[in-house]
Each structure stands twice: as structure tokens, then as C-alpha cells.
Design a protein around this motif. Structure first.
Motif, short mmCIF file in Angstrom:
data_model
loop_
_atom_site.label_atom_id
_atom_site.label_comp_id
_atom_site.label_asym_id
_atom_site.label_seq_id
_atom_site.Cartn_x
_atom_site.Cartn_y
_atom_site.Cartn_z
N GLY A 132 0.79 -1.23 0.00
CA GLY A 132 0.00 0.00 0.00
C GLY A 132 0.82 1.27 0.00
N ASP A 133 2.16 1.17 0.10
CA ASP A 133 2.98 2.38 0.12
C ASP A 133 2.89 3.15 -1.19
N PHE A 134 2.80 2.45 -2.30
CA PHE A 134 2.76 3.11 -3.60
C PHE A 134 1.52 4.01 -3.71
N VAL A 135 0.44 3.61 -3.09
CA VAL A 135 -0.80 4.36 -3.21
C VAL A 135 -0.95 5.39 -2.08
N ASN A 136 -0.56 5.01 -0.86
CA ASN A 136 -0.83 5.86 0.30
C ASN A 136 0.21 6.95 0.50
N CYS A 137 1.45 6.71 0.10
CA CYS A 137 2.51 7.70 0.31
C CYS A 137 2.56 8.68 -0.86
N PRO A 138 2.93 9.94 -0.60
CA PRO A 138 2.98 10.93 -1.68
C PRO A 138 4.22 10.75 -2.55
N TRP A 139 4.15 11.27 -3.77
CA TRP A 139 5.26 11.22 -4.71
C TRP A 139 5.88 12.61 -4.83
N LYS A 140 7.19 12.68 -4.73
CA LYS A 140 7.93 13.92 -4.91
C LYS A 140 8.39 14.02 -6.36
N GLU A 141 8.19 15.18 -6.96
CA GLU A 141 8.49 15.36 -8.39
C GLU A 141 9.33 16.61 -8.59
N ASN A 142 10.42 16.48 -9.37
CA ASN A 142 11.24 17.61 -9.81
C ASN A 142 11.31 17.58 -11.34
N LEU A 202 8.58 8.36 1.69
CA LEU A 202 8.16 7.48 2.78
C LEU A 202 8.24 8.21 4.10
N ASP A 203 7.45 7.73 5.06
CA ASP A 203 7.44 8.34 6.39
C ASP A 203 8.72 8.08 7.15
N ASP A 204 9.38 6.96 6.86
CA ASP A 204 10.58 6.58 7.62
C ASP A 204 11.85 6.82 6.80
N ASP A 205 11.84 7.89 5.96
CA ASP A 205 13.04 8.18 5.17
C ASP A 205 14.25 8.50 6.04
N LYS A 206 13.99 9.09 7.24
CA LYS A 206 15.10 9.44 8.10
C LYS A 206 15.79 8.21 8.67
N GLY A 207 15.08 7.10 8.70
CA GLY A 207 15.66 5.90 9.28
C GLY A 207 16.27 4.96 8.28
N THR A 208 16.53 5.42 7.06
CA THR A 208 17.08 4.55 6.02
C THR A 208 18.59 4.62 5.95
N ASP A 209 19.22 5.33 6.86
CA ASP A 209 20.67 5.46 6.81
C ASP A 209 21.37 4.36 7.58
N ASN A 210 20.66 3.33 8.01
CA ASN A 210 21.27 2.23 8.75
C ASN A 210 22.19 1.45 7.84
N LEU A 211 23.22 0.89 8.42
CA LEU A 211 24.16 0.09 7.64
C LEU A 211 23.51 -1.21 7.21
N LEU A 212 23.77 -1.59 5.97
CA LEU A 212 23.20 -2.80 5.42
C LEU A 212 24.23 -3.92 5.43
N ALA A 244 7.99 -8.82 -3.95
CA ALA A 244 6.67 -9.29 -4.40
C ALA A 244 5.54 -8.39 -3.92
N SER A 245 5.75 -7.66 -2.81
CA SER A 245 4.69 -6.78 -2.32
C SER A 245 4.46 -5.58 -3.23
#
Length: 486
Positions: free
Chosen positions: A48-58, A78-88, A105-106
């Protein structure tokens, strides 16, 4: 001397940048301005992220060979963009973002409506660049398509940007894109084919699997593992005339009959004049299955919609449905910009009647009535007298019904008395921040009958007539210290 002149005449400066090199340099500059290189991999998308989250456009315009193009950047916010800097993990670092999203698949079968957002639905990616012609000219020439694709690939590689870059080709209505993504030593092509007619063998799963294995195994020679597949069937219902689901039409005779009852005064109409549902989509889905457990061919199929493990429904509404309550409130709110006064709407009779009320009427009331007159006689005589002085679109019979609805104590054995306004149980959390009057109070009833007068009984003039009569009655009670109920 002659040889020197010839050499000077044919001398060229090969260090001058060509139009193509300047175009690539401009693309690379825009990518750096948008800070797209070396973007870290984010967390997996949820359903549901594709539909519920807004799209940023430049977007940015640029020129190439006397043609104007627009480069657009789309990114799912995404709402949790700030938390994506974790090491993978190290295994995760070998992939780029578009590979993770495409294999998730989701992200399959996402329903997205928007300009160029069908790319996200095609491939399941959360971020991409699109190059399109500004003048809506079709990019049909194959050489031109290859040059544009090469320019994007070179600019993205020079800028160390692994975001998919696509070019819109063919006619705009075809929604056809060709693109490429280069990163972590992997080159991914985003290719499409637009067919006027679907081949017979591609209408079933067996033919599609054969085609897929053939394309993947060309020149590879590697043994392919069983393919994981996801299937969705879509059913669309547009014609509601023969359907038993059709919404019952509202009461179009509301407030338009010969008689006006209390039941109509105390409520506002609700419902659409025609069915507000334009389309109904039903989706039957089989998520992630191995090709060994399902058969779908021209002669036999295991994909029966009744046995699909997942069903979902999408309702598409009419863009501007004609709703009765909406029309009522819209007409009422339009009066906020009406600059006309009551005298403009009802004439000079309002001024004369006001003067009479202050002189003769008060004198005769003192002479002929007792000190504390009964409310029913006061309202009855005042209403009859005032209707003769001030004329409006509302008839006397309907106006009396409205006034008795607002002031039920003026009528003996009234059917609409005011109750105890303190007994209503109101959920403070639900109505927190909403400013309104008490339910079924005098102001509540006045707002409802004002909407009736505006929509059905004569527009702004009818509302002015009602307001004048209401103010006269309130003034009469205030001057004589008569209780105002409600």
C-alpha cells in the motif's frame, strides 16, 4: 605561402564541445543539483505504500539539437526516510535500490494513477528519471531513441547515479518507455513491447513462461530454477442499469409538494441524483507460486477466480457527482459573497414596516393587550400583520409553518417542542475542534430552514424574508421579556 594559407583556412578547433556533449553535461549537472548520486538503499516497501505515500516530483527543461526536452525525477516519499541510513549487510550492498524494489513481491500489481507513475506500476520501483519531449512530439525515430538513451546512460554513469533513467517513446497515449540502470557492476535494461494484438500463445501462462525462459536463457546456457509467478485477474463492471446493486434514487419531491410538513423542515436531503459509482473493479490474485504447482493453458487452467486466495475491490467514483446535500450547502455558502442588503432584496417595505413597529404597533399593543399577553396571540397577530407589509417569495402558509417550527411555544399542542438540550451525549474526542451549536436548538433549526429557503423557496430573497421575520420575532420577545425557547 600558399600552403600556409590553405592550412589556416581548413583549421578546426576540435576542443570545442559538440551539442551532444553539452547535452550530456547538462544532464549530469542536473543529476548533481538534485543530489541523486550515491543514494543509500532504503527499507523494503510495505503493501500500500505506492498508493498511500505521496510522490515527490522535480522537473527541468533542456535543449538538444533544436528540440526541447523535460527531465523529471519521481521519488516515493516514505514516512521513515530518516531511518534509512542504517548500515546494510554486505550481501545487501551488492544490489541497487531498483533491483530490490523490482524483486519485492509486495510491489506487484500496484494501482497508481498519475503522470508517468505507470512506470512504478510496471516495474515496482520507487524512484526513476524520465526524459520526454516538451512539445508532445512523438519520439519515433530509432536513431534518436538510441542517442537519448545513450546520453542518459553516460550522464548517469559519470555522475555515479544508479537510478533508472527512461525515455518516453512512440505516441504519448501508448505510455511506452525504454530505459536503463547501471550500478554495482550490473546493467539493467527496462524494455517494453507494444502489440496491437496479443499473440494466441501469450494469452496463457504456459506461453508466457516459455517466452520468459527463452529470453532469459539466450546465450546463457545456465540451468534455470523453477520460476516464481504471481497472477492477477481483473474484472470491470461499468453498466449499472442491469445490476441489482443500483442505488435507490433519493426523494426528488422533497420540499416541493403542495404541503410542507414538520418532517421535511427538520432534516436536509441526502443522496445523489444518479449513481456516484462509475466503475467497480474486482481483482483475484494468486501471490508468489512456483510454476510446478499451477497449469494454465488453452485446454485447462487451475486459475479459477472463485478459488483465488486473495480478493480485492476498487471503486472508482464519478468525478463530480450531483449530490443533494452538496447542492444545498453550496448554494447556502455562495450567499457569503452576496453584497445585497435586505432592502435591496425585499424593497422599501422593510423600512416602512420597521418605522411602524416603533410607533403605531407598539402603541396599539399597549392599549389593546394585557400586560403579559399569551405567546400564541402575539405571534399570530404579529405574523399576519407583518406579512401584509413585507412580501417575498415564501407564501404565508409556508412561512407560518417555518415560524412555528422555530418558535413551537407560539402554537398550542405543537408537534416539535424543544427538548432538554443538555441530555445529548456528545463524544468530545470525535467532535474536538468542531464549533457548532447544540443539536435541535433554535440556531440548529434556523440553519436548516435557511438552507431550505435558499435552495427551494426562492434563493437569496427567500432567505432575506425569513431573516427579517426571524429578527422581528426575536426583537418582539426581547423587548417584552418573553422567553426564547431553544
Amino acid at each position: 605561402m600558399n600552403n600556409v594559407e590553405i592550412e589556416d583556412f581548413y583549421h578546426h578547433d576540435f576542443t570545442t564541445a559538440s551539442e551532444w556533449e553539452m547535452f550530456i553535461a547538462r544532464l549530469e549537472e542536473i543529476i548533481h543539483e538534485w543530489k541523486l548520486p550515491n543514494i543509500k538503499i532504503g527499507s523494503c516497501l510495505k503493501s500500500g505504500d505506492f498508493v498511500n505515500c505521496p510522490w515527490k516530483e522535480n522537473s527541468e527543461k533542456l535543449l538538444f539539437a533544436d528540440a526541447e526536452f523535460t527531465l523529471k525525477h519521481f521519488k516515493l516519499k516514505l514516512d521513515d526516510d530518516k531511518g534509512t541510513d542504517n548500515l546494510l549487510e554486505e550481501s545487501e550492498e551488492e544490489k541497487v535500490q531498483c533491483h530490490k524494489d523490482a524483486l519485492n513481491a509486495s510491489n506487484d500489481f500496484a494501482r497508481i494513477d498519475g503522470n508517468h507513475l505507470e512506470i512504478a506500476r510496471y516495474y515496482g520501483i520507487r524512484e526513476f528519471l524520465v526524459l520526454q519531449s516538451v512539445k508532445k512530439d512523438s519520439v519515433m525515430d530509432e536513431t534518436k531513441i538510441r542517442i537519448l538513451l545513450s546520453s542518459l546512460a553516460i550522464a548517469a554513469t559519470n555522475a555515479n547515479c544508479d537510478i533508472p533513467t527512461l525515455v518516453q517513446v512512440q505516441e504519448p497515449w501508448q505510455k511506452m518507455y525504454l530505459g536503463i540502470s547501471i550500478g554495482k557492476g550490473i546493467c539493467t535494461h527496462f524494455d517494453m513491447v507494444h502489440l496491437k494484438k496479443v499473440p494466441l500463445h501469450c494469452k496463457y501462462l504456459t506461453g508466457l513462461l516459455t517466452l520468459f525462459k527463452q529470453k532469459v536463457g539466450e546465450g546463457c546456457g545456465a540451468r534455470l530454477d523453477p520460476v516464481m509467478i504471481s497472477v492477477r485477474f481483473s474484472y470491470l463492471l461499468k453498466d449499472w442499469t442491469n445490476s441489482t446493486w443500483t442505488q435507490e434514487p433519493p426523494d426528488f419531491d422533497f420540499m416541493q409538494g403542495e404541503t410542507l410538513g414538520v418532517a421535511e423542515l427538520g432534516k436536509l436531503p441526502f443522496g445523489a441524483t444518479y449513481d456516484p459509482i462509475a466503475e467497480l473493479h474486482l481483482y483475484t490474485t494468486w501471490p508468489e507460486m512456483s510454476e510446478n504447482v499451477v497449469v494454465d493453458s488453452e485446454g485447462f487452467t487451475d486459475l479459477e477466480p472463485q478459488f483465488a486466495p486473495k480478493w480485492s475491490v476498487q471503486v472508482k467514483m464519478v468525478s463530480s457527482p450531483a449530490c443533494l446535500l452538496g447542492e444545498y450547502l453550496t448554494d447556502f455558502l455562495h450567499l457569503c459573497n452576496n453584497q445585497k442588503t435586505i432592502v435591496d432584496l425585499l424593497g422599501d417595505a422593510v423600512t416602512y414596516s420597521q418605522q411602524e413597529d416603533q410607533t403605531l404597533s407598539s402603541v396599539f399593543n399597549v392599549l389593546t393587550e394585557s400586560k403579559i399577553p399569551t405567546i400564541s396571540t402575539v405571534v399570530g397577530k404579529a405574523t399576519t400583520k407583518k406579512n401584509k407589509n413585507v412580501e417575498g417569495p415564501i407564501s404565508e402558509e409556508i412561512l407560518l409553518s417555518i415560524l412555528y417550527f422555530l418558535f413551537p411555544d407560539a402554537e398550542e399542542n405543537s408537534n416539535t417542542p424543544y427538548g432538554d438540550l443538555t441530555i445529548y451525549n456528545i463524544d468530545e474526542d470525535q467532535w474536538k475542534g468542531v464549533k457548532t451549536c447544540a443539536m435541535d436548538s433554535l440556531v440548529w433549526r434556523l440553519a436548516i430552514v435557511a438552507a431550505h429557503c435558499t435552495h427551494n423557496l426562492g434563493g437569496a430573497t427567500a432567505l432575506a424574508q425569513l431573516w427579517y421575520e426571524f429578527v422581528q420575532e426575536i426583537r418582539f420577545r426581547w423587548e417584552r421579556s418573553i422567553l426564547i425557547s431553544g
